[in-house]
Design a protein around this motif. Structure first.
Motif, PDB file in Angstrom:
ATOM      1  N   VAL A  57       0.805  -1.207  -0.165  1.00 54.47           N
ATOM      2  CA  VAL A  57      -0.058   0.147   0.243  1.00 54.47           C
ATOM      3  C   VAL A  57       0.858   1.259   0.152  1.00 54.47           C
ATOM      4  CG1 VAL A  57      -1.563   1.313   1.224  1.00 54.47           C
ATOM      5  CG2 VAL A  57      -1.925  -1.254   1.255  1.00 54.47           C
ATOM      6  N   TRP A  58       1.987   1.253   0.805  1.00 51.13           N
ATOM      7  CA  TRP A  58       2.803   2.465   0.790  1.00 51.13           C
ATOM      8  C   TRP A  58       3.765   2.371  -0.300  1.00 51.13           C
ATOM      9  CZ3 TRP A  58       2.821   6.574   3.833  1.00 51.13           C
ATOM     10  CH2 TRP A  58       2.170   6.433   5.311  1.00 51.13           C
ATOM     11  N   LEU A  59       3.986   1.433  -0.931  1.00 51.71           N
ATOM     12  CA  LEU A  59       4.547   1.525  -2.342  1.00 51.71           C
ATOM     13  C   LEU A  59       3.633   2.414  -3.365  1.00 51.71           C
ATOM     14  CD1 LEU A  59       6.315  -2.039  -3.030  1.00 51.71           C
ATOM     15  CD2 LEU A  59       7.357   0.137  -3.053  1.00 51.71           C
ATOM     16  N   TRP A  60       2.571   2.164  -3.442  1.00 52.92           N
ATOM     17  CA  TRP A  60       1.556   2.860  -4.174  1.00 52.92           C
ATOM     18  C   TRP A  60       1.398   4.497  -3.600  1.00 52.92           C
ATOM     19  CZ3 TRP A  60      -3.459   4.658  -2.538  1.00 52.92           C
ATOM     20  CH2 TRP A  60      -4.203   5.331  -3.426  1.00 52.92           C
ATOM     21  N   GLY A 107       5.028   8.617  -9.712  1.00 51.69           N
ATOM     22  CA  GLY A 107       4.163   9.102 -10.910  1.00 51.69           C
ATOM     23  C   GLY A 107       2.691   9.541 -10.844  1.00 51.69           C
ATOM     24  N   ASN A 108       2.188   8.550 -10.076  1.00 49.50           N
ATOM     25  CA  ASN A 108       0.219   8.457  -9.916  1.00 49.50           C
ATOM     26  C   ASN A 108       0.289   8.098  -8.342  1.00 49.50           C
ATOM     27  OD1 ASN A 108       1.282   5.794  -9.964  1.00 49.50           O
ATOM     28  ND2 ASN A 108      -0.370   5.416 -11.568  1.00 49.50           N
ATOM     29  N   GLY A 109       1.148   8.320  -7.344  1.00 54.03           N
ATOM     30  CA  GLY A 109       1.127   7.994  -6.140  1.00 54.03           C
ATOM     31  C   GLY A 109       0.136   9.054  -5.392  1.00 54.03           C
ATOM     32  N   LEU A 110      -0.474   8.296  -4.270  1.00 50.51           N
ATOM     33  CA  LEU A 110      -1.396   9.411  -3.462  1.00 50.51           C
ATOM     34  C   LEU A 110      -0.601  10.687  -2.992  1.00 50.51           C
ATOM     35  CD1 LEU A 110      -4.296   9.948  -2.138  1.00 50.51           C
ATOM     36  CD2 LEU A 110      -3.459   8.542  -0.248  1.00 50.51           C
TER      37      LEU A 110
END
Length: 321
Positions: free
Chosen positions: A151-154, A159-162
């Motif tokens: 989840v933290w990788l996202w 690029g399109n991370g939170l």
């Protein structure tokens, strides 16, 4: 008249102690309710002692012995004395891992404890739907670290991370969090703080619910404010819980491995490598088991030293009466 002889009466001898029972003199245990309880207690703790001896005590002794050998799994161990420890002094990566581990512990433990205490205080004051909040805060503690790291990788995706998406609304170009030698370690520290709040909150909340209400009632009668009550009553009475949280948090911080392995793999440029990660690399990637055992011994000594220092500073885990 002749001189009269005064005869002083001798003090009476104290009664001799009763003779020890024959069973005690011979070392044999008497039969009775007490001995049966002792035997029952020994039988109940025997599985735990056997488990600890086989799976903790024996590996520790073998690891200490291997720390003074050169061992690569394929050949027999060769005694090399202190060579592994001398190699550690020349190993820049291992020295870097010690610094990173200390930095990770220095930031995750106090900040995590402060946040855990704040959340526990909020939940202790009759917050509505506190069961939901308690579950939400504790959920990361029981979630697999691999899932959390994914989840933290996202979240950290450049690029399109939170995180960078939210920063873009403020006109800020977020960095490549996990690929930057500047931001990688703070990013990992943030994950560690977030993941550890749940357990700290739970321990503090249990300690807060056990505090005597009479002290707060007496302080209110004397006109003490909430802030004064917190610093004069709550914090001193939470000392045993604080000591427990501090020690367990430090041990957990020194043993951090999963999130490092998944998030950064120790990079970039060893900026997030930790002691446990270096031990893993030495043992299972380079097959330098003797060297990894020596590194484990250094980690154990560091942990023991910090624990004793904290116990000395905080006066141990003495509870309140």
């Amino acid at each position: 008249m002749g001189a009269t002889t005064v005869v002083k009466a001798r003090p009476a001898r104290p009664p001799s102690p009763p003779e020890a029972p024959a069973a005690r003199r011979t070392g044999r245990v008497r039969s009775g309710p007490g001995s049966r309880r002792r035997r029952a207690g020994m039988l109940m703790v025997a599985p735990a002692l056997l488990h600890a001896s086989l799976w903790i005590g024996l590996p520790v002794m073998v690891s200490v012995a291997l720390a003074f050998t050169k061992y690569d799994v394929l050949t027999a161990p060769e005694f090399v004395g202190l060579a592994n420890f001398r190699d550690m002094l020349d190993d820049a990566v291992f020295r870097k891992s010690i610094v990173n581990t200390l930095l990770y512990t220095f930031f995750t433990v106090p900040f995590g404890m402060a946040l855990g205490l704040l959340v526990a205080l909020a939940l202790h004051t009759g917050l509505k739907a506190r069961g939901v909040f308690r579950t939400a805060v504790f959920l990361p503690q029981v979630t697999a670290t691999v899932a959390i790291a994914l989840v933290w990788l996202w979240i950290y995706n450049p690029g399109n991370g939170l995180l960078n998406t939210l920063l873009s609304f403020l006109g800020i170009d977020g960095p490549a969090w996990l690929s930057s030698t500047t931001w990688a370690l703070p990013s990992v520290i943030l994950v560690g703080i977030w993941q550890g709040i749940g357990m700290k909150m739970l321990i503090y909340l249990a300690a807060l619910q056990s505090l005597p209400k009479e002290l707060y009632e007496a302080a209110s009668v004397d006109g003490a404010s909430r802030v004064r009550q917190f610093f004069s009553i709550t914090l001193p009475l939470l000392k045993p819980a604080t000591f427990f949280v501090l020690i367990t948090s430090m041990i957990s911080a020194f043993q951090s491995f999963d999130q490092i392995y998944i998030l950064t793999d120790g990079g970039p440029a060893n900026s997030t490598t930790m002691m446990t990660y270096e031990i893993y690399k030495s043992a299972f990637r380079e097959f330098r088991v003797g060297y990894a055992s020596a590194q484990s011994l250094v980690l154990f000594v560091l942990l023991m030293g910090f624990t004793l220092v904290n116990k000395r500073i905080m006066g141990g885990s003495r509870g309140h009466n």
